[in-house]
Design an enzyme around this catalytic site. Structure first.
Site, short mmCIF file in Angstrom:
data_model
loop_
_atom_site.label_atom_id
_atom_site.label_comp_id
_atom_site.label_asym_id
_atom_site.label_seq_id
_atom_site.Cartn_x
_atom_site.Cartn_y
_atom_site.Cartn_z
N CYS A 68 1.39 -1.50 0.20
CA CYS A 68 1.65 -2.97 0.71
C CYS A 68 2.30 -2.97 2.00
O CYS A 68 3.09 -2.00 2.40
CB CYS A 68 2.43 -3.74 -0.46
SG CYS A 68 1.51 -3.67 -1.89
N HIS A 105 4.37 2.93 -2.95
CA HIS A 105 4.77 1.74 -2.82
C HIS A 105 5.33 1.37 -1.23
O HIS A 105 5.91 2.07 -0.54
CB HIS A 105 6.05 1.15 -3.62
CG HIS A 105 5.76 0.64 -5.06
ND1 HIS A 105 4.77 -0.41 -5.31
CD2 HIS A 105 5.98 1.24 -6.05
CE1 HIS A 105 4.63 -0.50 -6.51
NE2 HIS A 105 5.43 0.27 -6.98
#
Length: 325
Positions: free
Chosen positions: A203, A147
């Site tokens: 991301c 992440h």
């Protein structure tokens, strides 16, 4: 089994038991495993150490895997591959371990090593180890699959007003790793003649290394990414290059669209396919290949459009410079 001269532990490929390597100034070869009393032992002139029959299973004491390698033989190629699955949480990722295994297969073939949990502390130690003692001619790789988030920037270091971050497995308690800290840890120390590649499949990762130049594939030109504050984000003469899954304001994708079966990071999967398919691929062709594959997947409804990003501490001709790790 030959191991690096600095190795402190080894896992048996048969029974998976972990063994300590006794401290010794000698290098050994051994015939027969740890359960074979008929094995013979002797010296061998080789760049490594094998496991003497006297090796014993590990105790609870844990060696420091990120100790400086300055005392051993210098390794001109090093890599840190970090995949975080967050398997205990609702935001778990299914493809990150696949990504790391695929990247490892791309880079090297080697024996299994003890697993390290990608906590914030371990990741920070690993990043310091990566650049420790780097010398001209060295090629370094930092790979991350997990992440990524972003948060408001209060130092006027970011053109878009946000710091990009990586999320260790314990980020909810220990906090995230900021792009500023990554730049300080693995970009600043790069000496002349040293090349670092960061491959970040997460991301909001477009400028995760805070490098001063970002390549705009649509305009085929480098864009200035220097901080408005004027703070120096350059290397110490070396070259840092980052390839990331998407722009700072975009989300990366964990998908089976490019494997046909198991989940994997879209950028990682396409990057490996490009390197394996095209001999002596340039950075420009690599970017084109990745964009083409993502657009094709988007048209078929398998994936929303992402924009893989290339950034660098120095401008270079992407169409003539070969991509090498």
């Amino acid at each position: 089994m030959l191991l690096p001269s600095t190795a402190q532990t080894v896992r048996c490929n048969k029974c998976k038991t972990m063994f300590k390597i006794p401290e010794t100034n000698e290098q050994y070869w051994s015939e027969g495993g740890h359960g074979n009393n008929s094995g013979r032992m002797g010296k061998k002139v080789t760049a490594g150490i094998s496991v003497p029959n006297a090796a014993s299973p590990m105790s609870d004491s844990k060696p420091n895997p990120w100790a400086s390698i300055g005392s051993g033989r210098h390794q001109s190629k090093r890599a840190i591959l970090c995949g975080v699955s967050y398997k205990k949480y609702s935001f778990k990722l299914d493809g990150t371990i696949t990504d790391v295994n695929n990247m490892k297969s791309l880079l090297v073939e080697e024996a299994n090593h003890p697993d390290l949990i990608p906590t914030k502390t371990n990741m920070q130690k690993a990043l310091k180890w990566l650049v420790d003692g780097c010398q001209s001619g060295d090629s370094l790789v930092f790979y991350f699959s997990g992440h990524g988030l972003r948060q408001p920037d209060f130092s006027n270091d970011e053109l878009d007003g946000f710091d990009e971050t990586l999320c260790p497995v314990d980020f909810k308690t220990a906090g995230m790793i900021l792009d500023n800290d990554i730049n300080t840890t693995i970009v600043k120390p790069l000496k002349r003649g040293v090349t670092l590649h960061a491959i970040i499949d997460s991301c909001h990762s477009g400028t995760i290394l805070d490098l001063e130049h970002v390549y705009n594939i649509k305009d085929s030109a480098w864009v200035d990414n220097k901080p408005p504050s004027g703070v120096d984000k350059s290397t110490s003469g070396g070259l840092a290059i980052s390839i990331s899954a998407c722009a700072d304001n975009q989300m990366a994708a964990d998908t089976s669209a490019f494997t046909g079966k198991e989940m994997a990071g879209a950028m990682t999967c396409i990057l490996i396919q490009a390197i394996q398919a095209i001999n002596k691929i340039t950075y420009g062709r690599l970017l084109e290949f990745m964009h083409e594959r993502i657009e094709d997947a988007s048209k078929s409804g398998c994936l929303s459009v992402k924009d893989p990003q290339l950034s660098s501490s120095q401008q270079f001709d992407v169409n003539t410079t070969e991509f090498k790790l």
